[in-house]
Structure formats: C-alpha cells, structure tokens
Design an enzyme around this catalytic site. Sequence first.
Site, PDB file in Angstrom:
ATOM      1  CD  GLU A 154     124.225 102.392  55.326  1.00 20.94           C
ATOM      2  OE1 GLU A 154     123.810 101.466  54.617  1.00 20.94           O
ATOM      3  OE2 GLU A 154     125.345 102.907  55.187  1.00 20.94           O
ATOM      4  NE  ARG A 161     127.175  96.056  47.029  1.00 20.33           N
ATOM      5  CZ  ARG A 161     126.474  95.529  48.032  1.00 20.33           C
ATOM      6  NH1 ARG A 161     125.451  96.196  48.538  1.00 20.33           N
ATOM      7  NH2 ARG A 161     126.786  94.347  48.524  1.00 20.33           N
ATOM      8  CG  LEU A 216     126.526  99.436  50.759  1.00 20.48           C
ATOM      9  CD1 LEU A 216     127.914  99.873  50.350  1.00 20.48           C
ATOM     10  CD2 LEU A 216     126.537  98.051  51.327  1.00 20.48           C
ATOM     11  CE1 TYR A 228     132.930  96.155  53.021  1.00 23.22           C
ATOM     12  CE2 TYR A 228     132.051  93.944  53.237  1.00 23.22           C
ATOM     13  CZ  TYR A 228     132.026  95.279  53.583  1.00 23.22           C
ATOM     14  OH  TYR A 228     131.092  95.735  54.471  1.00 23.22           O
ATOM     15  CG  HIS A 233     148.608 109.346  52.995  1.00 24.13           C
ATOM     16  ND1 HIS A 233     149.754 109.214  53.738  1.00 24.13           N
ATOM     17  CD2 HIS A 233     147.578 109.407  53.881  1.00 24.13           C
ATOM     18  CE1 HIS A 233     149.449 109.217  55.021  1.00 24.13           C
ATOM     19  NE2 HIS A 233     148.121 109.325  55.136  1.00 24.13           N
ATOM     20  NE  ARG A 270     151.459 104.939  56.761  1.00 23.55           N
ATOM     21  CZ  ARG A 270     151.399 106.261  56.902  1.00 23.55           C
ATOM     22  NH1 ARG A 270     152.451 107.009  56.578  1.00 23.55           N
ATOM     23  NH2 ARG A 270     150.307 106.842  57.356  1.00 23.55           N
ATOM     24  CE  LYS A 315     129.374  94.886  50.904  1.00 26.90           C
ATOM     25  NZ  LYS A 315     128.826  95.259  52.209  1.00 26.90           N
TER      26      LYS A 315
HETATM   27  N1  PDD Z   1     127.076  94.467  55.079  1.00 26.26           N
HETATM   28  N2  PDD Z   1     124.719  98.966  54.755  1.00 26.26           N
HETATM   29  C1  PDD Z   1     125.914  98.625  55.274  1.00 26.26           C
HETATM   30  C2  PDD Z   1     126.722  99.654  55.960  1.00 26.26           C
HETATM   31  C3  PDD Z   1     126.369  97.291  55.161  1.00 26.26           C
HETATM   32  O1  PDD Z   1     127.563  96.951  55.660  1.00 26.26           O
HETATM   33  C4  PDD Z   1     125.540  96.321  54.525  1.00 26.26           C
HETATM   34  C5  PDD Z   1     125.951  94.897  54.360  1.00 26.26           C
HETATM   35  C6  PDD Z   1     124.292  96.733  53.998  1.00 26.26           C
HETATM   36  C7  PDD Z   1     123.367  95.775  53.288  1.00 26.26           C
HETATM   37  O2  PDD Z   1     123.846  95.450  51.999  1.00 26.26           O
HETATM   38  P1  PDD Z   1     123.498  94.059  51.309  1.00 26.26           P
HETATM   39  O3  PDD Z   1     122.023  93.924  51.326  1.00 26.26           O
HETATM   40  O4  PDD Z   1     124.054  94.189  49.940  1.00 26.26           O
HETATM   41  O5  PDD Z   1     124.153  92.965  52.117  1.00 26.26           O
HETATM   42  C8  PDD Z   1     123.926  98.069  54.129  1.00 26.26           C
HETATM   43  C9  PDD Z   1     127.635  93.151  54.838  1.00 26.26           C
HETATM   44  C10 PDD Z   1     126.662  92.023  54.945  1.00 26.26           C
HETATM   45  C11 PDD Z   1     128.865  92.995  55.693  1.00 26.26           C
HETATM   46  O6  PDD Z   1     129.629  93.955  55.759  1.00 26.26           O
HETATM   47  O7  PDD Z   1     129.083  91.918  56.252  1.00 26.26           O
END
Ligand code: PDD
Length: 291
Positions: free
Chosen positions: A176, A49, A200, A30, A99, A97, A144
């Site tokens: 993070e 990304r 991320l 996503y 894997h 289903r 992501k």
């Molecule tokens: N999340 N790290 C993680 C685990 C995240 O889920 C996010 C953002 C970030 C920051 O990434 P960015 O600056 O590109 O938004 C870092 C989004 C906002 C979400 O899942 O809603």
Amino acid sequence: MIYLNGEWMPIEQAKIPVLDRGFIFGDGVYEVIPCYSGHPFRLREHLARLQTSLGAVRIDNPYSLERWDELVRAIVARNPWDDQYVYLQVTRGVAPRDHAFPKGVKPTVFMMSNPLTTPPQDQRERGVAAITAADNRWLRCDIKSVSLLANCLLRQSAVDAGAAETVLLRDGMLTEGSASNIFVVKNGGIITPPKTNFILPGITYDVVIELARANRLPLQIRQVSEAEVRDADELWLTSSTKEVLSISTLDGKPVGHGTSAGKPGPVAARMHQLYQEYKRTVMRAPDNVQS
Ligand code: PDD
C-alpha cells in the site's frame, strides 16, 4: 473544541500525563473519519474497524457504538467547518512504564476535528509524484495503530524526493502507500491487493471496490507485482482525506503509456466522478449506526 476523557475543551487546554502508554509505547489505535456538510462518511464502517483494531491490541472498547456515534456527531457540531475530518485515538491508558499490560487502567480517549480539504482540482488534473520503497513496517499493518514511526519515515522519504506518497513493496509485491491504499489500472481493468495483514483495510478502498462492482468496471483483487506497478497504465492512491488521487510519476518516471503518460487516466477520472456522486447520495440519506 476537542474531546478528552469525557470532557470538551479548547485544544490548548488538553493535557495528558507523560506516562500515557500512547506517549511511552505508541500503545493505541486511531481512526480518521471524513465528515461532509456535517455528515460522517461511512461512520459504521470506521467504528467497526476501530473495534477490530482495539480487539487486535486487546484494549476494551471504552464506549458503545451508540456513544461513539453521538460523540463523532457532537464534535462535528461543535466545530465550524463545513467539511471536517474527525481524528480519534484510544490508548491503553496511564500506568508506570512496563511493557506488559497494566491491570485496571482506563483507556485514554481523545478526539479532535480539523477542516477537511480534499485535493484541489489542479492536483487532481495533474496527479501527484510518488516514489517506491521497501515496506519495512511490522507484520500487522491491518491494525490502525498509532505506532506510525515506519510510516512517518517512509512518507518523509517521499517529501525529501519532492513527492507526495511512498508506494510500498514487500518481497516484490505491492502492499500500500505510507498513508493510503494503492490501485493499479492495466488495459482498462482495476487491480488492487487483497486485505491481508500487510495492508490497512481502507474504508475508501472498500468504497472504490463497491463502486467498481456496481458500475461493472473490470476489477481484480489479487497480488500485484512490482513489475505490474511499474508498467501500469494508471496508478491511484486512496484515503479518507485524499479520496481517489492519481499518481502521475513513479520514481521520477511518467506513469502510463503513449500520449497519456504522466497524466491521470480515464479510469481514475471515472472513479473520481463515481466517488463524488456516491458522496452526494450518502449526504442526502445520512447513515446512522443505530439505523
Ligand atoms: N490514513 N493505509 C494506510 C497505511 C493509511 O494510513 C491509510 C489512511 C489508508 C487508507 O485508509 P482509509 O481509506 O480508511 O482512510 C491506508 C489516514 C487518512 C491517516 O493516517 O491520516
């Protein structure tokens, strides 16, 4: 209005089959794209990304860059809010289903937009509470992925403690936040971990780094130890929806030293200001993936 597999409809009418691999396996990726006054922010970078995430999980990108660009602008135009964030998700598709990957299945594409409310001024002035936890996620945090169960559990532990975010530590090092990147300030210098498989690669993280460099703020991109996190003068979290937000307490203890302990610091205030200025510049000369 939302977008699902080529069609526009009210969200209440949107349905996906229960055998969608996003539902069964969390098998999808996503993006979250902030849009200010109708203009997508850093769209090119978000779509790059998205391509990296899709490549990493071996889903063919269902659309060209130009098509994505059109769709993101179209959903913003179809929704009433001035500032919005577009959520888009691509899953491997619908299949019995198993894997292993199904053959010849079309990815599911879903896109919605919601009002974007960045942190209110009082929250920016006070900062937010955070807790720490062991980063028990998998080793591909650079993707992501919609498989966010570990992130959800980690974020909920913050909420249970009356805090806003969980700062994650792996083997004594900062990674993070549960849904954000983390920056540390020490003696006026900004420090943040490098992009590895443990974090991320945040779009906001990149903007903050660019702004620090452009404005000659001292910056180090390197591993940050737990001790450095706990002894920081300032701690910030960054994300597309929170922008640059100060953490004022960590595990119940004030962040920082002396009179500014427990309050957002001057480097955060400067970065927030630079970020807002940058947003305004971009809005005057909107980016377009074709340009
Ligand atoms: N999340 N790290 C993680 C685990 C995240 O889920 C996010 C953002 C970030 C920051 O990434 P960015 O600056 O590109 O938004 C870092 C989004 C906002 C979400 O899942 O809603």
